[in-house]
Motif scaffolding. Structure first.
Motif, short mmCIF file in Angstrom:
data_model
loop_
_atom_site.label_atom_id
_atom_site.label_comp_id
_atom_site.label_asym_id
_atom_site.label_seq_id
_atom_site.Cartn_x
_atom_site.Cartn_y
_atom_site.Cartn_z
N ASP A 50 0.99 -1.20 0.03
CA ASP A 50 0.18 0.03 -0.05
C ASP A 50 0.92 1.40 0.08
O ASP A 50 0.51 2.25 -0.69
N ALA A 51 1.94 1.27 0.77
CA ALA A 51 3.07 2.29 0.71
C ALA A 51 3.49 2.29 -0.55
O ALA A 51 3.75 3.75 -1.08
N GLU B 130 2.14 1.75 -3.54
CA GLU B 130 1.27 2.52 -4.29
C GLU B 130 1.21 3.93 -4.02
O GLU B 130 1.07 4.59 -4.96
N ASP B 131 1.16 4.18 -2.91
CA ASP B 131 1.34 5.73 -2.73
C ASP B 131 2.50 6.37 -3.09
O ASP B 131 2.32 7.40 -3.71
N LEU C 255 -1.57 15.80 -3.52
CA LEU C 255 -1.20 14.32 -3.30
C LEU C 255 0.10 14.12 -2.90
O LEU C 255 0.46 13.08 -2.07
N LEU D 271 0.52 11.87 0.40
CA LEU D 271 0.77 10.40 0.21
C LEU D 271 2.19 10.04 0.76
O LEU D 271 2.73 8.93 0.78
N THR D 272 2.87 11.26 1.28
CA THR D 272 4.24 10.77 1.58
C THR D 272 4.67 11.25 3.08
O THR D 272 3.54 12.13 3.71
N LYS E 173 8.95 7.64 2.74
CA LYS E 173 7.94 7.05 3.09
C LYS E 173 8.51 5.92 3.98
O LYS E 173 9.24 5.14 3.66
N GLU F 259 -5.96 1.49 -4.07
CA GLU F 259 -5.22 2.90 -4.18
C GLU F 259 -5.98 3.64 -4.68
O GLU F 259 -6.03 4.80 -4.32
N ARG G 240 -8.57 4.99 -2.31
CA ARG G 240 -7.95 5.72 -1.18
C ARG G 240 -7.83 7.06 -2.06
O ARG G 240 -7.99 8.43 -1.36
N LEU G 241 -7.67 7.33 -3.23
CA LEU G 241 -7.17 8.75 -3.85
C LEU G 241 -8.66 9.56 -4.00
O LEU G 241 -8.71 10.56 -3.78
N THR H 81 -9.23 10.74 -0.57
CA THR H 81 -8.23 11.72 -0.27
C THR H 81 -8.68 13.06 -0.90
O THR H 81 -8.37 14.07 -0.33
#
Lengths: 139, 120
Positions: free
Chosen positions: A35-36, A38-39, A111, A115-116, A135, B92, B95-96, B99
């Protein structure tokens, strides 16, 4: 010895997929969970898109991508030779505004920040920019 | 290597006609124009309901969300919800959607295509 993965991409939107694949591969090897990863993939895509469209803005140039493990985190840096770009000055759209009246666009930097675990930008003394994204690798 | 997205469109019927846009591959700033063009064409043709089938979409950046935002504004000119939905988005993309605050306006549906069409 710390493992650092590096690639150089041309400043073109056509390079986005290769950069995403490279970062994904490196982050997985460094132990970042899916999941990380993907972020981070989204965050780097947004950053490279900005460098291409707003930094180099059509001019030719390179973007150096480095991914390494450092003190329990994956650290990704992007270095370009484009004019200095002040990320903090970017005004995103108001995400609380209803979608029909909200201004379209301005989501990329938001984003990158969301996301970070940390995001920083520095203008390089020799010209260009360095963006650093971190991350954390969960224990 | 460019990102590639394949777009196909089908018309389905629930309690209302629904235009289903199947998206396969990845959407980024480099290829979002294809998605935008197709969506514009559909909206200009006067479609009332759109379901974005993202079951085979493995990546979407803010460029894709920008396109979805434009679709939303065309389909819901006075605001509201119910005429634009996303089916089977990846974790993902889920999630976006949240977000970016799109979840209050664009429905997220998971599961069977016909059930999703029937939900309009």
């Amino acid at each position: 010895m710390a493992q650092i993965y590096r690639m150089r991409a041309g400043a073109s939107l056509e390079a986005l997929a290769d950069v995403r694949d490279f970062v994904t591969d490196a982050a997985v090897k460094l132990g970042l969970p899916q999941d990380a990863v993907e972020d981070l993939k989204v965050a780097v895509d947004e950053a490279v898109t900005n460098i291409v469209l707003h930094g180099y803005a059509g001019a030719e140039g390179d973007i150096e991508v480095a991914v390494e493990g450092r003190r329990g985190s994956v650290v990704l840096t992007l270095v370009d030779r484009a004019p200095a770009f002040d990320m903090d000055a970017v005004q995103g759209s108001d995400l609380n505004e209803p979608l029909n009246t909200r201004q379209i666009g301005g989501m990329g930097v938001h984003l990158m920040r969301t996301l970070t675990d940390s995001l920083s930008h520095e203008a390089l003394p020799e010209g260009g920019n360095r963006i650093t994204m971190v991350k954390k690798i969960p224990v | 290597m460019n990102s590639a997205v394949e777009i196909s469109v089908s018309s389905m019927q629930g309690s209302a006609p629904v235009t289903v846009v199947h998206l396969k591959g990845q959407i980024d700033a480099g290829n979002v124009g294809e998605f935008e063009s197709k969506a514009t064409e559909l909206v200009q043709a006067g479609i009332a309901n759109m379901l974005l089938d993202m079951g085979d979409l493995t990546f979407m950046s803010s460029a894709g969300f920008r396109a979805i935002h434009k679709i939303y504004q065309a389909i819901h000119p006075d605001g509201g919800t119910g005429r634009l939905k996303i089916l089977n988005a990846s974790e993902e993309i889920h999630r976006l959607v949240k977000t970016l605050g799109f979840d209050k306006f664009v429905g997220l549906v998971d599961g069977d295509l016909q059930d999703a069409v029937n939900s309009f």
